[in-house]
Scaffold this motif. Structure first.
Motif, PDB file in Angstrom:
ATOM      1  N   ALA A   1       0.832  -1.199   0.000  1.00  0.00           N
ATOM      2  CA  ALA A   1       0.000   0.000   0.000  1.00  0.00           C
ATOM      3  C   ALA A   1       0.871   1.256   0.000  1.00  0.00           C
ATOM      4  O   ALA A   1       0.505   2.274  -0.600  1.00  0.00           O
ATOM      5  CB  ALA A   1      -0.917  -0.009   1.225  1.00  0.00           C
ATOM      6  N   PHE A   2       2.026   1.182   0.653  1.00  0.00           N
ATOM      7  CA  PHE A   2       2.949   2.326   0.679  1.00  0.00           C
ATOM      8  C   PHE A   2       3.436   2.648  -0.728  1.00  0.00           C
ATOM      9  O   PHE A   2       3.430   3.819  -1.150  1.00  0.00           O
ATOM     10  CB  PHE A   2       4.122   2.021   1.605  1.00  0.00           C
ATOM     11  N   SER A   3       3.864   1.616  -1.472  1.00  0.00           N
ATOM     12  CA  SER A   3       4.346   1.845  -2.838  1.00  0.00           C
ATOM     13  C   SER A   3       3.249   2.412  -3.727  1.00  0.00           C
ATOM     14  O   SER A   3       3.465   3.373  -4.470  1.00  0.00           O
ATOM     15  CB  SER A   3       4.876   0.540  -3.434  1.00  0.00           C
ATOM     16  N   ARG A   4       2.064   1.815  -3.628  1.00  0.00           N
ATOM     17  CA  ARG A   4       0.957   2.309  -4.453  1.00  0.00           C
ATOM     18  C   ARG A   4       0.608   3.743  -4.091  1.00  0.00           C
ATOM     19  O   ARG A   4       0.347   4.585  -4.956  1.00  0.00           O
ATOM     20  CB  ARG A   4      -0.252   1.390  -4.285  1.00  0.00           C
ATOM     21  N   GLY A   5       0.626   4.037  -2.786  1.00  0.00           N
ATOM     22  CA  GLY A   5       0.250   5.373  -2.331  1.00  0.00           C
ATOM     23  C   GLY A   5       1.216   6.454  -2.776  1.00  0.00           C
ATOM     24  O   GLY A   5       0.799   7.550  -3.167  1.00  0.00           O
ATOM     25  N   LYS A   6       2.516   6.153  -2.740  1.00  0.00           N
ATOM     26  CA  LYS A   6       3.468   7.213  -3.079  1.00  0.00           C
ATOM     27  C   LYS A   6       3.453   7.525  -4.573  1.00  0.00           C
ATOM     28  O   LYS A   6       3.597   8.679  -4.966  1.00  0.00           O
ATOM     29  CB  LYS A   6       4.873   6.865  -2.589  1.00  0.00           C
ATOM     30  N   TYR A   7       3.245   6.522  -5.413  1.00  0.00           N
ATOM     31  CA  TYR A   7       3.150   6.816  -6.843  1.00  0.00           C
ATOM     32  C   TYR A   7       1.830   7.514  -7.169  1.00  0.00           C
ATOM     33  O   TYR A   7       1.771   8.379  -8.045  1.00  0.00           O
ATOM     34  CB  TYR A   7       3.334   5.546  -7.672  1.00  0.00           C
ATOM     35  N   ALA A   8       0.780   7.144  -6.443  1.00  0.00           N
ATOM     36  CA  ALA A   8      -0.513   7.805  -6.645  1.00  0.00           C
ATOM     37  C   ALA A   8      -0.454   9.265  -6.238  1.00  0.00           C
ATOM     38  O   ALA A   8      -1.220  10.096  -6.753  1.00  0.00           O
ATOM     39  CB  ALA A   8      -1.598   7.078  -5.854  1.00  0.00           C
ATOM     40  N   ALA A   9       0.452   9.616  -5.314  1.00  0.00           N
ATOM     41  CA  ALA A   9       0.562  10.998  -4.838  1.00  0.00           C
ATOM     42  C   ALA A   9       1.291  11.904  -5.820  1.00  0.00           C
ATOM     43  O   ALA A   9       1.281  13.129  -5.653  1.00  0.00           O
ATOM     44  CB  ALA A   9       1.268  11.026  -3.484  1.00  0.00           C
ATOM     45  N   CYS A  10       1.931  11.335  -6.826  1.00  0.00           N
ATOM     46  CA  CYS A  10       2.664  12.137  -7.806  1.00  0.00           C
ATOM     47  C   CYS A  10       1.712  12.673  -8.872  1.00  0.00           C
ATOM     48  O   CYS A  10       0.734  12.019  -9.244  1.00  0.00           O
ATOM     49  CB  CYS A  10       3.757  11.298  -8.469  1.00  0.00           C
ATOM     50  N   ALA A  11       2.023  13.854  -9.366  1.00  0.00           N
ATOM     51  CA  ALA A  11       1.179  14.460 -10.397  1.00  0.00           C
ATOM     52  C   ALA A  11       1.188  13.627 -11.671  1.00  0.00           C
ATOM     53  O   ALA A  11       0.175  13.518 -12.362  1.00  0.00           O
ATOM     54  CB  ALA A  11       1.659  15.880 -10.686  1.00  0.00           C
TER      55      ALA A  11
END
Length: 308
Positions: A120-130
């Motif tokens: 979930a951490f990996s998915r979340g950090k890429y999702a947070a990028c523009a």
């Protein structure tokens, strides 16, 4: 005009760091101001300085290292870059947190590896990028499966500069113990599990009976070197396989190979293949990740099943 800040946290020199150098240099050549924030004392720092880039060494050390995050946040407050271009997974973690500490800065991640976004951490950090730049359609599909909307993705294939062969390749092979008339299968890749050199060595054991004069030269270093050395010995290939280590003379060595082979079981695109093709070498590679997007089977090379 504010600059683009490139962030890379790696200590060693691999294909990803070469792409950071090419990207930042290419932007600078087109009048786009670029800063390179990289690991202090790492391989990229020296090479980026040598290329005339504006380099800011930072104390990167793995994922979520507080001193590096604070140092990057201070750099963001001071330089106020137009955007952050985050070139590796650790850079994405550090960049997003530093941007939050410094105030909002547009963050763009680059995804070069075809590993799934498992946590979930990996998915979340890429999702947070523009935006997320992917270097092959195969990686784009993996990132989409990780929950990143396709409209946030941009496909930008990696590339290599025009290559000019340097003299001395056969002499370098001779110093490695390769006979002058021997056909040479070449490989350039870090000695890590996903590059699957084990299958390449196993294939060499089969080839020995059909083409006994052939040699396999593997240029690269990594944690699996002792394992591969044992495998070479178990096959009785010590006089046929050369583990040449990390090389700085690839512009000489690559053109001296007879054929280039990349045996990866996971691969974003395979820029070493692009280097080999730029020198006009015939290539053989596995159908891993984005490789079939770089090599069209039967047209620009041969593509074979993974681990075959």
């Amino acid at each position: 005009m504010s600059a683009i800040l490139h962030v890379d946290t790696a200590a060693s020199w691999r294909g990803g760091q070469n792409q950071v150098l090419l990207t930042a240099s290419g932007m600078a050549g087109r009048g786009v101001a670029s800063l390179v924030a990289c690991r202090a004392g790492g391989a990229l720092e020296a090479r980026a300085r040598g290329a005339g880039l504006d380099v800011r060494p930072l104390p990167f050390r793995g994922d979520l290292w507080p001193p590096a995050i604070w140092a990057l946040a201070r750099l963001l407050r001071r330089e106020r870059p137009r955007a952050l271009l985050l070139h590796d997974p650790h850079a994405v973690s550090a960049g997003l947190l530093a941007a939050r500490l410094a105030g909002r800065t547009r963050s763009v991640a680059v995804r070069r590896v075809d590993f799934p976004l498992r946590s979930a951490f990996s998915r979340g950090k890429y999702a947070a990028c523009a935006r997320v730049i992917v270097v092959s359609r195969a990686i784009g599909a993996i990132v989409e499966r990780g929950g990143i909307p396709p409209e946030r993705l941009r496909l930008v294939y990696e590339g290599v500069p025009d290559r000019v062969a340097r003299a001395g390749g056969r002499e370098a092979l001779a110093r490695l113990g390769v006979p002058e008339t021997a056909p040479v299968i070449g490989n350039v890749a870090a000695l890590t599990d996903h590059k699957d050199h084990a299958t390449l060595v196993d294939a060499m054991a089969l080839l020995r009976h059909r083409l006994p004069e052939a040699r396999l030269v593997i240029a690269g270093e990594g944690e699996l070197r002792p394992v591969l050395e044992r495998r070479v010995q178990e096959h009785g290939l010590s006089d046929r396989v050369v583990l040449a280590g990390f090389r700085r003379d690839l512009d000489s060595l690559l053109p001296a190979f007879s054929v280039f082979c990349l045996s990866s079981r996971l691969e974003g695109l395979g820029t070493s293949l692009l280097d080999a093709m730029a020198f006009g070498l015939p290539v053989v590679a596995t159908a891993a990740g984005g490789i079939p997007e770089a090599v069209e089977d039967g047209v620009t090379g041969r593509v074979v099943p993974v681990r075959d």
